[in-house]
Write an enzyme that holds these catalytic residues in place. Structure first.
Site, mmCIF file in Angstrom:
data_model
loop_
_atom_site.group_PDB
_atom_site.id
_atom_site.type_symbol
_atom_site.label_atom_id
_atom_site.label_comp_id
_atom_site.label_asym_id
_atom_site.label_seq_id
_atom_site.Cartn_x
_atom_site.Cartn_y
_atom_site.Cartn_z
ATOM 1 N N HIS A 153 0.805 -1.230 0.000
ATOM 2 C CA HIS A 153 0.000 0.000 0.000
ATOM 3 C C HIS A 153 0.835 1.275 0.000
ATOM 4 O O HIS A 153 2.008 1.257 0.294
ATOM 5 C CB HIS A 153 -1.084 -0.029 1.099
ATOM 6 C CG HIS A 153 -0.602 -0.083 2.513
ATOM 7 N ND1 HIS A 153 -1.475 -0.053 3.571
ATOM 8 C CD2 HIS A 153 0.638 -0.177 3.046
ATOM 9 C CE1 HIS A 153 -0.775 -0.114 4.688
ATOM 10 N NE2 HIS A 153 0.485 -0.188 4.403
ATOM 11 N N GLU A 154 0.175 2.349 -0.386
ATOM 12 C CA GLU A 154 0.835 3.665 -0.582
ATOM 13 C C GLU A 154 1.975 3.594 -1.593
ATOM 14 O O GLU A 154 3.016 4.222 -1.419
ATOM 15 C CB GLU A 154 1.360 4.227 0.761
ATOM 16 C CG GLU A 154 0.434 4.163 1.945
ATOM 17 C CD GLU A 154 -0.944 4.767 1.679
ATOM 18 O OE1 GLU A 154 -1.121 5.454 0.674
ATOM 19 O OE2 GLU A 154 -1.847 4.513 2.494
#
Lengths: 600, 600
Positions: B438-439
């Site tokens: 994620h990110e």
């Protein structure tokens, strides 16, 4: 969900084009067999994988065994598979025909193993354990024991286990305390606790046969006091029936993965009525068990390779279908997105996965060839036995450790979806994580390789290994186009010699703690070289096939092999550099670190 | 279960002895603060960790959010924590006082973040997301928007989110299709789908405020057509009430880990009644969002470091208590077993864990110092901004990727128990696996570092970085006893220059695919060097403290730091060798591999 879990083309490439399975039929023991039989076995294995194992892969994870009312309830596919697998003669496939087996080469059956674990690791374990346990009885149990247990084990009606671990004795088996008291009736009475016993009790079979380690009262301390026993859950009665044998299922573990198979905790002889029959001689139990253990270690490596194979095909399928982003060289947002398999970094992850499990598979098949060729006896048999001994910790550990990274790479390819349980990657990742632990942790394997195997018979096994790899390099030098690979392998061999000589000089100094402090790193280092060797062998076979005019899909297959070999040499074998640098330091940093260094 | 999840002593060592947190109080913006306040904040963070977060760590995993009747029900500790954390002023702690914040340094609050994630990662995420979302409104939203949302966000009553991903647009944000149609009433009407939205809807708060990317009708294609909107789940009415805003929770994902926090799927504007308010200017949304994203990337790195810290203390405790085996130099089975922490290979695993998360923590704090010092403006401010930019992908990725390996090492220390859910290691291992995804995945971070950050302003950020590391090496050369470390860092810096120059020459040739083919490897390589730099800084601080006469437990702490630094340089930094070798090849192997190379 992806339907492909393993490649039949690749397996046949390895068996026939790299490892010359057909040549094994020249060994007298295997003379009944030929390629037609081998192909039939492989085809059937893939069919079983597709029809019997793969369909329950996800479901067995989501509906793990339940312990209720003293019984461990497993998924219905366990009984179905054990029955069909047993009836088909697969459990005893490597046993001799006089024992009711089929006398098939271990190499072939290891390939079958790969297919089954790729299809459904948890389910594949049940009969495998039975095969291993039966093998101990065949080898050391005597005729009466064979007659009492083998037929029901081979038919899949009875589960076999290996029961070693106790609460206080995991890696340190010398510390087991399960005791065996002799009786006048010929059997022993056992008392103790066993933990972490795979498939140690369940309702998918009618009985369980434990091959269990215990100490006969008054035995010497340590490993030289360990004996091996057959301990059935239900024992045969005089009238041909079965009665409970005071082996009680105390619980099952809830695990990260490998959830389709119960890992059990057993109480033995709580009511002083557990009968056990000695296998072979007293006090030789650990030696016997190591026969099974060594087979089991190859099986663990193969299981990790199988799981990694299934993860690879699932992530490859996704990568081909998922559009996301554009080529770095043409990022016009008005153009459609490309499938992620076109991105270099995705191809890198895929090549890592593939190089890992195809390399591991090749190494384990090579070990199985050595095991089969041991049957030749004489000098060649001895050499093969030594090579198998040396390579077993490597063939167990490289796939186990790298399988975790390889399934993790597959998960990464799916991004957020890889982290979700609607896709199978997260299960492969969880399932694979058991392998660096069971059948001897990676740390134990490192000590085995460097502390025992490399030095065995004055380095004889190690020298044989170097000679094998050098022979491959020499052969590869005769194939035009592989110069980059042979140069890199020559370099790696140089590192192996330098690093090993350095460590052996530490051993000679007598500082065993410092000598073995980085044994795990040495094992990792050795693993890259051994797998590199197998990729060199594969590259030779592929290049030869191309030189001989392979066309179309066949040519693409061989070119893919060469790309994967070059990936391995460029990205993976290169890791030997940093490892060699560290191993050369041999400063005993970790051995010297004290408890006070872990303050806060 | 282990009670310790992070070390207060170590955190204070890093903040005060390595990164000189007190010096930040000399920056005009932070002049109200001093060490007394900082210590109070840290003490309270540990107290919250122990009392509010850690107790529900395991339970939130075993009782994940449930989606029923259109509502996502979360564990009761979510509401309790959001309220207490909000009331304590923590959500707005870094915001300025005029906004209702406390104007605390980011460096300090990053340290707090470390403590909370170590205590319970899933629970720590809820208010963190609110802080990030609020920060966007503060920076770009204007007074009316601030008044409408910030007070309820800071108080913990309303959840903030960042809503970027769509089914067809994950890594490739330019492909989002959520559309925004202007209205005469000042707001826009939104229509679309968002997926993988952390804490995107749940019953632990009274409302949810999405900071959402969408394209205004008629906007240019690609990233230059993306705008940022505030989209509340319940929108404010004229009379000060709230009414539904046509943002419907469509489902939640079942995940490998990070199970205490729901990842949601949202349907926006299905009934054409979703009102959204533009943040800042049209078409600048991605630029704004990247402010939040960059903060979030440091947070991800810190979360991975926090989880790895908790895993370390759990495995250290086990290693100290679990007897198994004997020293290699005295294997008499009649002697009692020793705790496994006495085995070199266990110490190696522990040192790996510790070197990983303490090194990562130090690097992220360094990044936060740069962020705080940006406030100085001028040349120094610009330099800090560039260094922060360059190091953000490294500070996100090293902890994320290594956190998986580090928690895996912790799991390994526990052997079979590590694989069972009665011990927390398997959860740490699962929780940590989200971070490379994620990110911005690791692949995306690699492209960011090599393709954007290293070349930014003609290599200015990269040159600043080299100068920073060189300054550390020069300082360390003045400290007697660190010669081995400075020599190794000099070598590593030589590799960095050689590798980077080589890659930049490929870039100059115009072959962008080949230039960036191994960007992920470059990021890994760069990570080892950056973490090595932080270990050199720590070694200097530790050696100085010892030279200044530290005694007892303090001296043991500093000596432990030196052992860990030497571990990192010996075992981890050495990995730059193999990576440099591969990166120097730059043959574009993965870029050139075609789909047909993945045949069978």
């Amino acid at each position: 969900m992806a339907e492909k879990f393993a490649s039949e083309r690749n397996l046949k490439f390895l068996l026939y084009e790299v490892h010359d399975l057909e040549a094994l039929a020249q060994i007298p023991y295997y003379r009944e067999h030929n390629r037609e039989i081998f192909d039939l076995v492989l085809d059937t294995a893939f069919k079983m994988g597709r029809d019997l194992l793969f369909p329950s892969f996800g479901e067995m994870d989501k509906q793990p065994p339940e312990f209720a009312g003293g019984v461990c309830h497993v998924h219905p596919s366990v009984r179905a598979f054990m029955e069909e697998y047993g009836e088909g003669g697969w459990i005893g496939a490597i046993a001799s025909e006089e024992l009711g087996g089929q006398g098939l080469p271990l190499t072939l059956m290891n390939a079958v193993r790969f297919v089954l674990t790729a299809a459904n690791y948890s389910l594949s374990v049940y009969p495998l354990l039975t095969t291993g346990a039966a093998h101990l009885i065949e080898a050391f149990g005597g005729q009466e024991m064979i007659d009492a247990y083998i037929p029901n084990m081979f038919s899949g009606k009875w589960q076999g286990t290996m029961a070693l671990t106790e609460p206080q004795a995991g890696s340190s088996l010398s510390d087991i305390v399960t005791t065996a008291e002799p009786t006048d009736a010929g059997y022993y009475k056992l008392k103790g606790q066993k933990i972490f016993i795979s498939a140690g009790d369940h309702d998918g079979v009618d009985n369980v046969v434990h091959l269990m380690l215990a100490k006969i009262k008054g035995a010497p301390a340590g490993v030289r006091g360990i004996s091996l026993f057959v301990v059935p859950k239900l024992r045969p009665t005089a009238d041909g029936g079965l009665e409970p044998n005071d082996v009680v299922l105390a619980g099952i573990y809830h695990k990260l993965g490998y959830r389709g198979c119960p890992i059990t905790q057993l109480s033995i002889g709580e009511n002083n009525d557990c009968r056990a029959w000695l296998v072979g001689e007293p006090h030789l139990g650990l030696r016997y068990m190591f026969q099974m253990m060594n087979e089991a270690r190859l099986d663990v490596g193969m299981s990790a390779a199988g799981i990694a194979s299934a993860a690879y095909y699932a992530s490859l399928e996704y990568a081909k279908e998922r559009p996301q982003g554009r080529k770095l060289s043409s990022k016009d947002p008005a153009q459609p997105q490309v499938p992620i398999v076109e991105h270099a970094d995705i191809k890198r992850l895929l090549l890592f996965q593939r190089s890992m499990f195809e390399g591991a598979l090749s190494l384990i098949l090579k070990c199985a060839v050595y095991a089969d060729r041991e049957k030749l006896g004489g000098e060649e048999g001895e050499k093969c036995a030594l090579l198998l001994d040396l390579l077993t910790p490597v063939a167990k550990t490289y796939p186990s450790e790298m399988g975790v990274l390889s399934t993790s790479a597959g998960l990464q390819i799916l991004g957020g979806y890889g982290y979700c349980d609607e896709f199978p990657l997260e299960q492969y990742f969880r399932d694979c994580r058991i392998h660096p632990i069971h059948e001897g942790t990676t740390g134990i394997q490192g000590l085995d390789l460097l502390g025992r195997k490399v030095t065995i018979q004055n380095g004889k096994a190690y020298q044989f290994f170097l000679a094998e790899v050098e022979a491959s390099v020499e052969a590869a030098k005769k194939v035009a186009g592989l110069e980059d690979l042979t140069a890199k392998m020559d370099e790696a061999l140089g590192l192996v010699r330098r690093v090993t000589d350095g460590l052996l000089s530490v051993a000679l100094s007598g500082d065993v703690e410092r000598f073995l402090a980085d044994a795990t790193l040495y094992l990792e280092f050795f693993g890259y070289v051994a797998i590199g060797w197998q990729w060199l062998e594969q590259a030779m076979a592929a290049q030869s096939a191309l030189d001989n005019g392979a066309q179309g899909a066949e040519a693409a297959f061989y070119r893919g092999k060469l790309v994967t070999a070059r990936y391995f040499f460029g990205y993976e074998l290169a890791k030997t550099e940093g490892l060699a640098k560290r191993l050369a330091e041999a400063d005993g940093l970790t051995a010297k670190a004290g408890l006070e260094d872990f303050t806060d």
